[in-house]
Every structure is written in C-alpha cells, then in structure tokens.
Motif scaffolding. Structure first.
Motif, PDB file in Angstrom:
ATOM      1  N   LEU A 149       5.683   5.373   2.120  1.00  0.00           N
ATOM      2  CA  LEU A 149       4.872   5.145   0.918  1.00  0.00           C
ATOM      3  C   LEU A 149       5.702   4.622  -0.242  1.00  0.00           C
ATOM      4  O   LEU A 149       5.341   3.633  -0.889  1.00  0.00           O
ATOM      5  CB  LEU A 149       4.158   6.432   0.495  1.00  0.00           C
ATOM      6  CG  LEU A 149       2.950   6.852   1.301  1.00  0.00           C
ATOM      7  CD1 LEU A 149       2.441   8.205   0.819  1.00  0.00           C
ATOM      8  CD2 LEU A 149       1.855   5.825   1.222  1.00  0.00           C
ATOM      9  N   TYR A 202      -1.783   1.528  -3.245  1.00  0.00           N
ATOM     10  CA  TYR A 202      -0.558   1.080  -2.577  1.00  0.00           C
ATOM     11  C   TYR A 202       0.576   0.981  -3.602  1.00  0.00           C
ATOM     12  O   TYR A 202       1.691   1.428  -3.356  1.00  0.00           O
ATOM     13  CB  TYR A 202      -0.720  -0.301  -1.940  1.00  0.00           C
ATOM     14  CG  TYR A 202      -1.731  -0.464  -0.851  1.00  0.00           C
ATOM     15  CD1 TYR A 202      -2.266   0.612  -0.151  1.00  0.00           C
ATOM     16  CD2 TYR A 202      -2.149  -1.738  -0.489  1.00  0.00           C
ATOM     17  CE1 TYR A 202      -3.184   0.415   0.866  1.00  0.00           C
ATOM     18  CE2 TYR A 202      -3.058  -1.943   0.524  1.00  0.00           C
ATOM     19  CZ  TYR A 202      -3.581  -0.867   1.203  1.00  0.00           C
ATOM     20  OH  TYR A 202      -4.488  -1.076   2.197  1.00  0.00           O
ATOM     21  N   GLY A 256       1.936   4.236  -4.629  1.00  0.00           N
ATOM     22  CA  GLY A 256       2.512   5.021  -3.544  1.00  0.00           C
ATOM     23  C   GLY A 256       1.695   6.237  -3.161  1.00  0.00           C
ATOM     24  O   GLY A 256       2.238   7.203  -2.639  1.00  0.00           O
ATOM     25  N   THR A 257       0.382   6.183  -3.398  1.00  0.00           N
ATOM     26  CA  THR A 257      -0.461   7.330  -3.044  1.00  0.00           C
ATOM     27  C   THR A 257      -1.178   7.152  -1.714  1.00  0.00           C
ATOM     28  O   THR A 257      -1.643   8.134  -1.136  1.00  0.00           O
ATOM     29  CB  THR A 257      -1.509   7.613  -4.141  1.00  0.00           C
ATOM     30  OG1 THR A 257      -2.272   6.441  -4.387  1.00  0.00           O
ATOM     31  CG2 THR A 257      -0.834   8.063  -5.431  1.00  0.00           C
ATOM     32  N   ALA A 308      -0.936   4.849   2.094  1.00  0.00           N
ATOM     33  CA  ALA A 308      -0.274   3.865   2.956  1.00  0.00           C
ATOM     34  C   ALA A 308      -1.324   2.892   3.462  1.00  0.00           C
ATOM     35  O   ALA A 308      -2.448   3.292   3.784  1.00  0.00           O
ATOM     36  CB  ALA A 308       0.406   4.557   4.133  1.00  0.00           C
ATOM     37  N   SER A 332       5.497   0.787  -1.633  1.00  0.00           N
ATOM     38  CA  SER A 332       5.093   0.626  -3.030  1.00  0.00           C
ATOM     39  C   SER A 332       6.113  -0.202  -3.805  1.00  0.00           C
ATOM     40  O   SER A 332       5.757  -1.138  -4.532  1.00  0.00           O
ATOM     41  CB  SER A 332       4.925   2.007  -3.671  1.00  0.00           C
ATOM     42  OG  SER A 332       4.721   1.893  -5.049  1.00  0.00           O
TER      43      SER A 332
END
Length: 146
Positions: A4, A39, A42-43, A45, A8
């Motif tokens: 992730l 995305y 980063g929360t 995938a 990101s």
C-alpha cells in the motif's frame, strides 16, 4: 514490503511527473476518483486489473508500481493471458506441484483452485507472493513479460 505505501508513493510520483490530476487519471483509466484518492492515500490496494491499467498508462512495470524495482524505464509488455493458464505454465516451468505451491507459499488449496478455474484472479499481495515463490517479477507472473 508494504504494498500500500509503496504503491501510493509511486502513484503520486508518477502523477506529478506526468502532470496528471486525480480527475485526469480517472478520465484516462475509468477508475473512479474516490478510488484513486484511496490509492493515493494508501488506504486501499488496487485490484490487479486496475494496477495493470495504471502500469500501461505510465509505461512502467507492475514491479515498479509496487516498489519492487527501481527501474522505471519505458518497456513494452505483452497482453496478459488468463491467469489460470499462466499459473499452469508457471507450475510446469518450475516443476512444481500444486501441493508444493500451497504449502510453501502459504496459499489455500481452495484459492488455488479458483485461480486455476479462472473464477478469481489473485490480489496484488498474492501476485507478489507468487513472484517471490517463483523467483521472478510480478509482471512475469501475470504474463506481461516473457
């Protein structure tokens, strides 16, 4: 490796380098703006399909997007075959049984059956797990590299 965070960071770098906004990325890929924002933060995938669309757009490898490789040079890739067919090829090429793959890569036999039958495709985490198991790139696992 944190897929992730790596994804990101690479996505944000590629957006900046190529002058894309979240909205323009949506227009190019069809991925909803709200999902692109997840995305970027980063929360969430991406699915394999979404990650491949992004890799195609940015002319980079999936391994680069996932932070597995530092080389982002433009290369050409092949269209991905159905994953079940590709997995059978990988097993045969590596002289590996389904049992050994499940046991050594910690993949359930039911998940493996779904992949082989074409009813499911692996998550990015599982693509990385398979790449590590077979000692190859994520792009090779998916059939983008020969």
């Amino acid at each position: 490796m944190n897929i992730l965070a790596n994804f990101s960071e690479r996505l944000n770098d590629l957006l900046s380098e190529n002058g894309y906004t979240t909205k323009s990325l949506h227009e190019k890929t069809g991925i909803p703006v709200s999902v692109i924002n997840k995305y970027r933060n980063g929360t969430v995938a991406p699915s394999v399909e979404a990650a491949l669309r992004l890799a195609e757009l940015f002319c980079c490898s999936l391994d680069y997007l996932l932070g597995r490789k530092e080389d982002s040079r433009v290369r050409s890739f092949h269209a991905c075959p159905p994953f079940g067919e590709r997995l059978i090829f990988l097993l045969q090429e590596n002289h590996c049984s389904q049992y050994r793959l499940c046991k050594d890569a910690n993949i359930s036999s039911s998940v493996l059956r779904h992949w082989l039958n074409g009813t499911h495709v692996p998550s990015l985490d599982n693509v990385v797990k398979l790449a590590d198991f077979f000692g190859c790139s994520a792009d090779y696992v998916l059939g983008r590299e020969k």
